[in-house]
Scaffold this motif. Structure first.
Motif, PDB file in Angstrom:
ATOM      1  N   PRO A 168       0.821  -1.148   0.056  1.00 45.71           N
ATOM      2  CA  PRO A 168      -0.034  -0.092   0.144  1.00 45.71           C
ATOM      3  C   PRO A 168       0.842   1.313   0.113  1.00 45.71           C
ATOM      4  O   PRO A 168       0.229   2.570  -0.372  1.00 45.71           O
ATOM      5  CB  PRO A 168      -0.979  -0.015   1.183  1.00 45.71           C
ATOM      6  CG  PRO A 168      -0.203  -1.193   2.221  1.00 45.71           C
ATOM      7  CD  PRO A 168       0.715  -2.001   1.184  1.00 45.71           C
ATOM      8  N   ARG A 175      -2.068   0.642  -3.618  1.00 43.19           N
ATOM      9  CA  ARG A 175      -3.013   0.819  -2.347  1.00 43.19           C
ATOM     10  C   ARG A 175      -4.538   0.337  -2.694  1.00 43.19           C
ATOM     11  O   ARG A 175      -5.088  -0.206  -1.819  1.00 43.19           O
ATOM     12  CB  ARG A 175      -2.848   2.052  -1.901  1.00 43.19           C
ATOM     13  CG  ARG A 175      -3.738   2.046  -0.232  1.00 43.19           C
ATOM     14  CD  ARG A 175      -3.276   3.186   0.664  1.00 43.19           C
ATOM     15  NE  ARG A 175      -3.377   4.529  -0.217  1.00 43.19           N
ATOM     16  CZ  ARG A 175      -2.591   5.415  -0.579  1.00 43.19           C
ATOM     17  NH1 ARG A 175      -1.286   5.049  -0.445  1.00 43.19           N
ATOM     18  NH2 ARG A 175      -2.675   6.359  -1.342  1.00 43.19           N
ATOM     19  N   LEU A 176      -5.059   0.950  -3.667  1.00 40.61           N
ATOM     20  CA  LEU A 176      -6.418   0.506  -4.128  1.00 40.61           C
ATOM     21  C   LEU A 176      -6.488  -0.656  -4.427  1.00 40.61           C
ATOM     22  O   LEU A 176      -7.509  -1.495  -3.946  1.00 40.61           O
ATOM     23  CB  LEU A 176      -6.719   1.629  -5.364  1.00 40.61           C
ATOM     24  CG  LEU A 176      -6.947   3.110  -4.915  1.00 40.61           C
ATOM     25  CD1 LEU A 176      -7.346   3.745  -6.336  1.00 40.61           C
ATOM     26  CD2 LEU A 176      -7.851   3.175  -3.951  1.00 40.61           C
ATOM     27  N   TRP A 178      -4.788  -3.325  -3.452  1.00 38.49           N
ATOM     28  CA  TRP A 178      -4.632  -4.086  -2.214  1.00 38.49           C
ATOM     29  C   TRP A 178      -5.867  -4.179  -1.309  1.00 38.49           C
ATOM     30  O   TRP A 178      -6.241  -5.053  -0.636  1.00 38.49           O
ATOM     31  CB  TRP A 178      -3.240  -3.318  -1.602  1.00 38.49           C
ATOM     32  CG  TRP A 178      -2.799  -3.773  -0.222  1.00 38.49           C
ATOM     33  CD1 TRP A 178      -2.113  -4.926  -0.041  1.00 38.49           C
ATOM     34  CD2 TRP A 178      -3.068  -3.328   1.250  1.00 38.49           C
ATOM     35  NE1 TRP A 178      -1.879  -4.869   1.227  1.00 38.49           N
ATOM     36  CE2 TRP A 178      -2.608  -4.007   2.165  1.00 38.49           C
ATOM     37  CE3 TRP A 178      -3.911  -2.088   1.403  1.00 38.49           C
ATOM     38  CZ2 TRP A 178      -2.494  -3.750   3.415  1.00 38.49           C
ATOM     39  CZ3 TRP A 178      -4.161  -1.945   2.899  1.00 38.49           C
ATOM     40  CH2 TRP A 178      -3.486  -2.539   3.853  1.00 38.49           C
ATOM     41  N   THR A 179      -6.428  -2.769  -1.203  1.00 42.78           N
ATOM     42  CA  THR A 179      -7.759  -2.607  -0.522  1.00 42.78           C
ATOM     43  C   THR A 179      -8.819  -3.375  -1.039  1.00 42.78           C
ATOM     44  O   THR A 179      -9.311  -4.101  -0.150  1.00 42.78           O
ATOM     45  CB  THR A 179      -8.094  -0.947  -0.112  1.00 42.78           C
ATOM     46  OG1 THR A 179      -6.935  -0.458   0.257  1.00 42.78           O
ATOM     47  CG2 THR A 179      -9.191  -0.804   0.418  1.00 42.78           C
ATOM     48  N   LYS A 180      -9.005  -3.485  -2.494  1.00 38.70           N
ATOM     49  CA  LYS A 180      -9.974  -4.217  -2.782  1.00 38.70           C
ATOM     50  C   LYS A 180      -9.854  -5.826  -2.458  1.00 38.70           C
ATOM     51  O   LYS A 180     -10.739  -6.357  -2.382  1.00 38.70           O
ATOM     52  CB  LYS A 180      -9.881  -3.855  -4.352  1.00 38.70           C
ATOM     53  CG  LYS A 180     -10.857  -4.807  -5.337  1.00 38.70           C
ATOM     54  CD  LYS A 180     -12.478  -4.336  -5.048  1.00 38.70           C
ATOM     55  CE  LYS A 180     -13.255  -5.162  -5.928  1.00 38.70           C
ATOM     56  NZ  LYS A 180     -14.552  -4.849  -5.586  1.00 38.70           N
ATOM     57  N   LEU A 182      -8.322  -7.018   0.010  1.00 40.41           N
ATOM     58  CA  LEU A 182      -8.905  -7.205   1.388  1.00 40.41           C
ATOM     59  C   LEU A 182     -10.098  -7.363   1.408  1.00 40.41           C
ATOM     60  O   LEU A 182     -10.811  -7.999   2.212  1.00 40.41           O
ATOM     61  CB  LEU A 182      -8.125  -6.165   2.277  1.00 40.41           C
ATOM     62  CG  LEU A 182      -6.584  -6.415   2.673  1.00 40.41           C
ATOM     63  CD1 LEU A 182      -6.121  -5.086   3.218  1.00 40.41           C
ATOM     64  CD2 LEU A 182      -6.121  -7.661   3.518  1.00 40.41           C
ATOM     65  N   CYS A 183     -11.077  -6.143   1.191  1.00 37.52           N
ATOM     66  CA  CYS A 183     -12.409  -6.342   1.231  1.00 37.52           C
ATOM     67  C   CYS A 183     -13.165  -7.615   0.530  1.00 37.52           C
ATOM     68  O   CYS A 183     -13.910  -8.256   1.135  1.00 37.52           O
ATOM     69  CB  CYS A 183     -13.015  -4.906   0.497  1.00 37.52           C
ATOM     70  SG  CYS A 183     -12.420  -3.384   1.484  1.00 37.52           S
ATOM     71  N   CYS A 211      -3.261   2.763   6.695  1.00 30.48           N
ATOM     72  CA  CYS A 211      -3.825   1.828   5.769  1.00 30.48           C
ATOM     73  C   CYS A 211      -4.302   0.595   6.290  1.00 30.48           C
ATOM     74  O   CYS A 211      -5.219   0.126   5.993  1.00 30.48           O
ATOM     75  CB  CYS A 211      -2.570   1.710   4.848  1.00 30.48           C
ATOM     76  SG  CYS A 211      -2.017   3.015   3.852  1.00 30.48           S
ATOM     77  N   HIS A 215      -8.658  -2.213   8.441  1.00 32.01           N
ATOM     78  CA  HIS A 215      -8.944  -3.510   8.098  1.00 32.01           C
ATOM     79  C   HIS A 215      -8.526  -4.668   9.019  1.00 32.01           C
ATOM     80  O   HIS A 215      -8.393  -5.855   8.624  1.00 32.01           O
ATOM     81  CB  HIS A 215      -7.964  -3.911   6.825  1.00 32.01           C
ATOM     82  CG  HIS A 215      -8.329  -3.029   5.450  1.00 32.01           C
ATOM     83  ND1 HIS A 215      -9.398  -2.945   4.863  1.00 32.01           N
ATOM     84  CD2 HIS A 215      -7.621  -1.878   5.006  1.00 32.01           C
ATOM     85  CE1 HIS A 215      -9.517  -1.993   3.986  1.00 32.01           C
ATOM     86  NE2 HIS A 215      -8.415  -1.432   3.997  1.00 32.01           N
TER      87      HIS A 215
END
Length: 616
Positions: A168, A175-176, A178-180, A182-183, A211, A215
């Motif tokens: 991230p 980072r975007l 990476w976040t997607k 995880l979600c 960051c 999560h």
């Protein structure tokens, strides 16, 4: 002593209940891999600034995938999936092929045109690395490249997502994505492991924590360094020991228990390492959970690292691999925890026995150490000393042998028969090439039949064959020859007690191989030079120290010339062993080759071995 720790925190996701059977997980990992450049030990700059470097491939997420792939090489259906972005072109190909050859599932690696590959350079004097990754294909990746719902949805095996805190901070785009990931994992009830792995060159601790914090409830496992752990403890107002507190001090355990109580985590695991002035490292781990503290302090692993990088990735891979085997199963949970810590400690130590970020440790090698040292300390450094003695004996035996008979066969039965016949003639060294049909059976049977004074090994080792060197050792192979110098070849050979014999042609190439640790080097293709040139080269200063084995173009007619030029041993193939081993039985060509062997080949081979005996 120096102290280095990594902290693993296991979080229970409040909305999930993850329980599966043995080996029920397939790892999916997302992150960047780069080319790594590290100066070779003993190398120095010349007047023009030139210096020798080792180039390898590295990246935390890919490292974990490679380590797991090596452990489960016989189970391609659970091969870890590395998800990433690479540029099209030769440098991207280097990384892609490295992962594919290691057994990693590369199906979801996006290749993009007109892009760059990240690079990092090891700076030993500064004890850090320098990154060049801001404009890499991974950093500049477009959105929508990966369908995370499809990637993480369960098929045959349940998915386990492994992430790091490196990604991230690489770029906003990374980072975007990476976040997607995880979600999506949270929605699909996929367990997530995250190595916090804060890199100051990429951003501040506070930026990374911002960051990760949103999560936390999505994570099953998070890994923290000592520095990050202490800084986060300070942020949380949790009393912590000083950074230079001795690793065995009970304050570390108290901090673990305090963090566990504050965060409500089921378990905290810490890997401890101390190193003395002789570079001997002692490694053990501790877990704090609802039952208390579980430690491998009484059964540590001792080793002398050849490379300080890669151990953390291997430790995580070992811990996860053992966890996958026992997760959700009944039985003594404390026993399962200690087994995971033991495997993590051992895999990390074995990984650092070779240079480069990637672990080449096989399941067989790992199981050997686990089964032979149950409830006992493991002293890899003593084993290394024994392996050095073994390789020294192999070098001595090869130099006495005078010639290596090279079995490059498409007729394995005939090759085994010929190997035994050559031994009876007085041959003292036999090579089974890895492109020989059924090479493992040929090697095993020839090595088993050979007398104690006959040394048997393998040849034609390429990059993709390096992971098989542990098997070579198990089957009785004592040396390994290559027409090149495969990545991690020398280190992996030495880790398994095999004498590495890589190839070079010029005096500079041959000396460079010696600098990298080769105790014997192969002059290939010898037909491109002459015995007179070799003799002249060996007459120049320290070059006479080289143990050189000419191979390629060597025949019974010129073997004496090569030996008189200053080498102690040469390699000979069909000129010595016959052409019939290269042909399938029942063909006209095979029958003709058999007659040639019986008419002149056998006598010619006998004359070579007699000549060698006369020289002694």
């Amino acid at each position: 002593h120096s102290l280095s720790l990594s902290l693993l925190l296991s979080f229970s996701c409040p909305h999930t209940s993850v329980r599966v059977g043995v080996m029920g997980f397939q790892l999916v990992s997302f992150g960047e891999a780069m080319l790594r450049f590290a100066p070779l030990e003993g190398s120095s700059k010349d007047d023009s600034g030139c210096e020798h470097f080792l180039r390898s491939v590295g990246g935390d997420e890919m490292n974990v995938c490679v380590a797991l792939a090596q452990l489960d090489a016989a189970s391609p259906s659970i091969a870890p999936q590395w998800v990433s972005v690479l540029p099209q072109g030769p440098l991207g190909d280097v990384v892609f092929q490295c992962g594919a050859e290691a057994g990693v599932n590369m199906q979801h690696v996006a290749r993009v045109p007109d892009a760059e590959l990240g690079i990092f350079t090891v700076l030993p004097a500064l004890k850090t690395v320098h990154y060049q990754r801001r404009n890499s294909a991974f950093a500049q990746q477009a959105s929508g490249l990966f369908a995370w719902d499809a990637l993480l949805r369960r098929e045959q095996n349940r998915r386990w997502l492994h992430m790091t805190g490196i990604t991230p901070l690489i770029s906003k785009q990374a980072r975007l994505v990476w976040t997607k990931a995880l979600c999506t994992a949270h929605i699909l009830d996929v367990p997530v492991s995250l190595d916090f792995n804060h890199r100051k060159q990429l951003g501040t601790l506070q930026e990374l924590w911002a960051c990760v914090l949103p999560h936390i409830t999505k994570l099953y496992v998070i890994i923290l360094s000592t520095t990050s752990m202490l800084e986060l403890a300070e942020m949380e107002g949790v009393p912590a020991p000083a950074a230079d507190t001795e690793a065995k001090d009970p304050q570390w355990g108290q901090l673990m228990m305090a963090l566990r109580a504050r965060w409500g985590v089921p378990r905290i695991a810490v890997c401890f390492k101390t190193r003395n002035d002789a570079n001997l490292q002692r490694r053990w781990s501790v877990v704090a959970d609802a039952q208390g503290l579980h430690s491998t302090l009484s059964t540590p692993v001792f080793h002398t690292p050849q490379d300080d990088l890669g151990g953390g990735s291997a430790w995580a891979a070992g811990f996860l691999h053992s966890t996958f085997e026992t997760f959700g199963s009944e039985g003594d949970s404390s026993k399962h925890t200690l087994a995971a810590l033991r495997r993590a400690d051992l895999l990390a130590a074995l990984c650092q026995e070779t240079k480069g970020d990637h672990s080449h440790v096989s399941r067989k090698l790992l199981a050997h150490w686990e089964l032979s040292h149950q409830d006992k300390p493991i002293e890899l450094h003593k084993q290394s000393n024994g392996l050095q003695e073994r390789m020294g004996k192999t070098l001595q035996d090869l130099n006495k042998a005078g010639v290596v008979a090279i079995l490059r066969a498409k007729n394995p039965d005939r090759a085994i028969e010929r190997g035994k016949e050559l031994c009876a003639m007085g041959c003292k060294a036999i090579e089974v090439t890895l492109d020989t049909t059924d090479w493992q059976r040929v090697l095993k049977e020839v090595a088993a039949a050979a007398a104690a004074d006959v040394v048997v090994g393998v040849g034609t080792v390429m990059d993709s064959d390096v992971p098989h060197l542990a098997t070579v050792a198990e089957l009785g192979g004592r040396f390994a020859l290559s027409p090149i110098n495969p990545l991690n070849f020398i280190e992996t050979c030495h880790q398994n007690g095999i004498l590495a014999v890589p190839s070079g042609l010029s005096s500079n190439e041959l000396w460079d191989l010696k600098r990298q640790g080769a105790r014997m080097v192969k002059l290939f293709h010898a037909g491109l030079v002459t015995p007179k040139i070799l003799k002249s080269m060996l007459g120049v200063g320290p070059l006479k120290e080289l143990n050189i084995m000419p191979s390629g173009g060597v025949s019974p007619d010129n073997v004496s010339e090569w030996l008189e030029a200053g080498c102690n041993i040469v390699g000979m193939g069909s000129n010595l062993v016959g052409k019939d081993v290269t042909l399938p039985s029942g063909t006209e060509a095979y029958e003709a080759a058999v007659k040639e062997w019986e008419h002149s080949g056998r006598a010619q081979a006998q004359s070579v071995f007699q000549m060698l005996r006369d020289r002694k």
